[in-house]
Motif scaffolding. Structure first.
Motif, short mmCIF file in Angstrom:
data_model
loop_
_atom_site.label_atom_id
_atom_site.label_comp_id
_atom_site.label_asym_id
_atom_site.label_seq_id
_atom_site.Cartn_x
_atom_site.Cartn_y
_atom_site.Cartn_z
N ARG A 114 24.71 27.81 63.59
CA ARG A 114 23.93 29.04 63.42
C ARG A 114 22.52 28.75 62.88
NH1 ARG A 114 28.99 31.48 61.59
NH2 ARG A 114 28.20 31.76 59.46
N PHE A 115 22.08 27.50 63.03
CA PHE A 115 20.69 27.13 62.78
C PHE A 115 19.95 27.19 64.12
CE2 PHE A 115 17.27 24.02 62.77
CZ PHE A 115 16.60 24.27 61.58
N LEU A 116 18.93 28.02 64.19
CA LEU A 116 18.19 28.23 65.44
C LEU A 116 16.83 27.54 65.33
CD1 LEU A 116 18.91 32.04 65.96
CD2 LEU A 116 20.21 30.07 66.79
N PRO A 117 16.67 26.37 65.97
CA PRO A 117 15.42 25.61 65.83
C PRO A 117 14.28 26.25 66.61
CG PRO A 117 16.89 24.50 67.36
CD PRO A 117 17.66 25.66 66.79
N PHE A 118 13.07 25.85 66.27
CA PHE A 118 11.88 26.35 66.96
C PHE A 118 12.02 26.23 68.47
CE2 PHE A 118 7.96 25.33 69.18
CZ PHE A 118 7.18 26.43 68.90
N LEU A 119 12.51 25.09 68.94
CA LEU A 119 12.64 24.90 70.39
C LEU A 119 13.46 26.00 71.03
CD1 LEU A 119 13.24 21.06 70.81
CD2 LEU A 119 11.27 22.37 71.60
N HIS A 120 14.52 26.40 70.37
CA HIS A 120 15.40 27.44 70.93
C HIS A 120 14.67 28.77 71.02
CE1 HIS A 120 19.19 29.55 71.76
NE2 HIS A 120 18.68 30.50 70.99
N ILE A 121 14.03 29.18 69.93
CA ILE A 121 13.42 30.51 69.97
C ILE A 121 12.17 30.54 70.86
CG2 ILE A 121 14.37 31.17 67.75
CD1 ILE A 121 11.66 30.71 66.47
N TRP A 122 11.51 29.39 71.01
CA TRP A 122 10.36 29.36 71.92
C TRP A 122 10.82 29.45 73.37
CZ3 TRP A 122 5.53 30.49 71.25
CH2 TRP A 122 4.60 30.19 72.26
N ALA A 123 11.89 28.74 73.69
CA ALA A 123 12.37 28.71 75.07
C ALA A 123 13.10 29.98 75.46
CB ALA A 123 13.28 27.51 75.28
N HIS A 124 13.85 30.56 74.53
CA HIS A 124 14.75 31.66 74.88
C HIS A 124 14.40 32.99 74.22
CE1 HIS A 124 17.22 28.75 76.93
NE2 HIS A 124 17.27 28.01 75.83
N GLY A 125 13.46 32.98 73.30
CA GLY A 125 13.07 34.21 72.64
C GLY A 125 13.62 34.29 71.23
N LEU A 126 12.86 34.92 70.36
CA LEU A 126 13.33 35.17 69.01
C LEU A 126 14.41 36.24 69.07
CD1 LEU A 126 12.82 34.65 65.94
CD2 LEU A 126 11.25 36.59 66.00
N PRO A 127 15.61 35.98 68.54
CA PRO A 127 16.68 36.99 68.60
C PRO A 127 16.32 38.19 67.73
CG PRO A 127 17.37 35.12 67.25
CD PRO A 127 16.06 34.74 67.87
N LEU A 128 16.20 39.35 68.35
CA LEU A 128 15.74 40.54 67.65
C LEU A 128 16.64 41.72 67.98
CD1 LEU A 128 11.94 40.12 68.43
CD2 LEU A 128 13.02 39.78 66.20
N SER A 129 16.94 42.51 66.95
CA SER A 129 17.82 43.65 67.14
C SER A 129 17.70 44.59 65.96
CB SER A 129 19.28 43.17 67.27
OG SER A 129 20.18 44.23 67.11
N GLY A 130 17.91 45.87 66.21
CA GLY A 130 17.96 46.85 65.14
C GLY A 130 19.21 46.74 64.29
N ASP A 131 20.18 45.92 64.73
CA ASP A 131 21.42 45.74 63.98
C ASP A 131 21.35 44.57 63.01
OD1 ASP A 131 22.67 47.84 65.33
OD2 ASP A 131 23.21 46.54 67.01
N GLN A 132 20.18 43.95 62.88
CA GLN A 132 20.02 42.81 61.99
C GLN A 132 19.55 43.24 60.60
OE1 GLN A 132 16.85 40.91 64.12
NE2 GLN A 132 18.18 39.33 64.97
N THR A 133 19.75 42.32 59.65
CA THR A 133 18.99 42.32 58.40
C THR A 133 18.33 40.95 58.28
OG1 THR A 133 20.98 41.64 57.18
CG2 THR A 133 20.44 44.00 57.20
N TRP A 134 17.22 40.90 57.55
CA TRP A 134 16.45 39.65 57.42
C TRP A 134 16.07 39.42 55.96
CZ3 TRP A 134 14.02 36.13 60.98
CH2 TRP A 134 14.34 36.35 62.32
N VAL A 135 16.01 38.13 55.60
CA VAL A 135 15.34 37.67 54.38
C VAL A 135 14.44 36.54 54.82
CG1 VAL A 135 15.58 36.60 52.13
CG2 VAL A 135 17.25 38.31 52.87
#
Length: 409
Positions: free
Chosen positions: A267-288
């Motif tokens: 469940r560690f999402l490296p830069f390469l993953h989010i650049w290639a596939h998109g930052l996972p975004l949803s209204g069902d998330q919480t963030w810190v």
């Protein structure tokens, strides 16, 4: 106004998700409205930038002419460095610079794209603006600055003030920067690419975390990690999965190593993953998160969260600019622990109007041309061409130790 290349200047190629996202947003916009123009991007790391942005504009070239000038004069007092930079730009005479500087003289516009890289934290970066003004004095090229994060205010170059004199358009992304430099206040440049990014990826519900170790006051890092650990432990007690998202390789891995007992490697999402596939975004998330652009994008998707301040006078201004837009997030700026709000903010509902406002600013800078052919996006997945996506997918398939190596900048 002379014709010629469109010349962008920004801090790309390190990589840093926010900086790369902004550059990609402008390149994709110019592919829509100026597909036949030559576009140059001047950035610190042109090699990696060429790979990151490959295919985003059909006539993109990447160089580091101005960034080399700034880095080579970084140890000088800024007023002294400014004289050296002006002399180099106007008089030429250096074989290692002249071809790049002559290319600058062909540009119809010089555009300082957004980010928080010109301020007292990195005062030598003001040399970029000095160089832009020197080119303008020779050629009359149009000078543009958008989405600038200018706080803490630059105090080390009084002879260069007002910094944005001769600019046709100059805008800060927060009220404090606009007021300090006497320029307009507009939105962060990420709003130009926000709609496409929201549609690029899906996200599992859960808690998403990112705590940086760079550009942080020394006493803040440990406190921020403890704050995040507490949130992860609370999520686990409620049966909620936690994920760790990396914006800068290496710099964001440090905090993860102190939470690896709570967040498994898968469940560690490296830069390469989010650049290639998109930052996972949803209204069902919480963030810190301490990362400004994660705050911006996640709140725009309707996620609730807590933004952690890492450097006084810099990150607090950044995060406060988003709460002023209605992110609804709590701010942990002084070692406090306010928790994650129960209700989302208004930013998601107001997003269409904000994106339209940013698009209007972009159209003012680069007015749509009549009968202008529109370039077709090369890859529906988002930021990458098919060739670049294949390279990234190979990297993602490599042994995990190669993609999450601590300190891999």
């Amino acid at each position: 106004m002379q014709s010629g290349p469109l010349y962008l200047i920004g801090p790309s190629g390190n990589p840093n998700f926010g900086d790369e996202f902004i550059a990609a947003a402008w390149l994709k916009h110019l592919a829509e409205v100026r597909p036949d123009a030559d576009v140059w991007l001047d950035c610190p790391q042109p090699g990696l930038a060429q790979v990151l942005f490959d295919g985003l504009h059909p006539r993109l070239r990447v160089t580091n002419t101005l960034w080399r000038l700034v880095h080579e004069t970084a140890e000088m007092p800024l007023d002294e460095a400014a004289e050296v930079i002006r002399a180099r730009v106007t008089r030429l005479g250096s074989p290692s610079y002249d071809l790049g500087l002559l290319k600058l003289r062909e540009a119809q516009s010089l555009h300082l794209i957004g980010g928080g890289f010109i301020n007292e934290n990195w005062s030598h970066h003001a040399g970029l603006v000095v160089a832009m003004r020197a080119v303008h004095a020779i050629t009359g090229a149009r000078l543009i600055a958008t989405g600038q994060g200018l706080m803490p205010e630059l105090t080390s170059a009084p002879a260069e003030m007002p910094l944005f004199q001769d600019f046709a358009h100059a805008a800060a992304r927060d009220e404090a920067g606009a007021r300090a430099y006497g320029i307009s206040q507009e939105l962060d440049d990420a709003f130009l690419g926000l709609t496409a990014e929201l549609a690029r990826s899906t996200a599992e519900p859960g808690l998403y975390v990112c705590i940086q170790s760079d550009t942080a006051d020394p006493e803040r890092f440990g406190t921020a990690v403890e704050l995040a650990r507490t949130a992860v432990e609370k999520a686990a007690s409620e049966g909620t999965n936690a994920y760790y998202v990396e914006a800068i390789p290496g710099a964001d891995r440090v905090a993860y190593e102190q939470m690896a007992d709570l967040i498994p490697e898968e469940r560690f999402l490296p830069f390469l993953h989010i650049w290639a596939h998109g930052l996972p975004l949803s209204g069902d998330q919480t963030w810190v998160t301490s990362r400004f652009h994660f705050h911006l994008l996640a709140a725009s998707a309707g996620a609730r969260g807590m933004a952690v301040g890492m450097k006084k006078g810099y990150y607090d201004v950044k995060h406060e600019s988003l709460t002023a837009l209605g992110s609804g997030w709590s701010l942990a700026l002084d070692g406090d622990a306010p928790g994650i709000p129960e209700n989302r903010g208004s930013l998601r509902d107001e997003l269409p109007a904000l994106v339209a406002r940013k698009r209007a600013e972009a159209d003012k800078i680069y007015p749509p041309l009549p009968d202008q052919p529109t370039a077709t996006a090369p890859l529906t997945a988002g930021s990458l061409t098919a060739g670049a996506a294949k390279l990234f997918n190979k990297a993602l398939a490599a042994p995990r130790r190669n993609k999450v190596r601590p300190g891999a900048l």
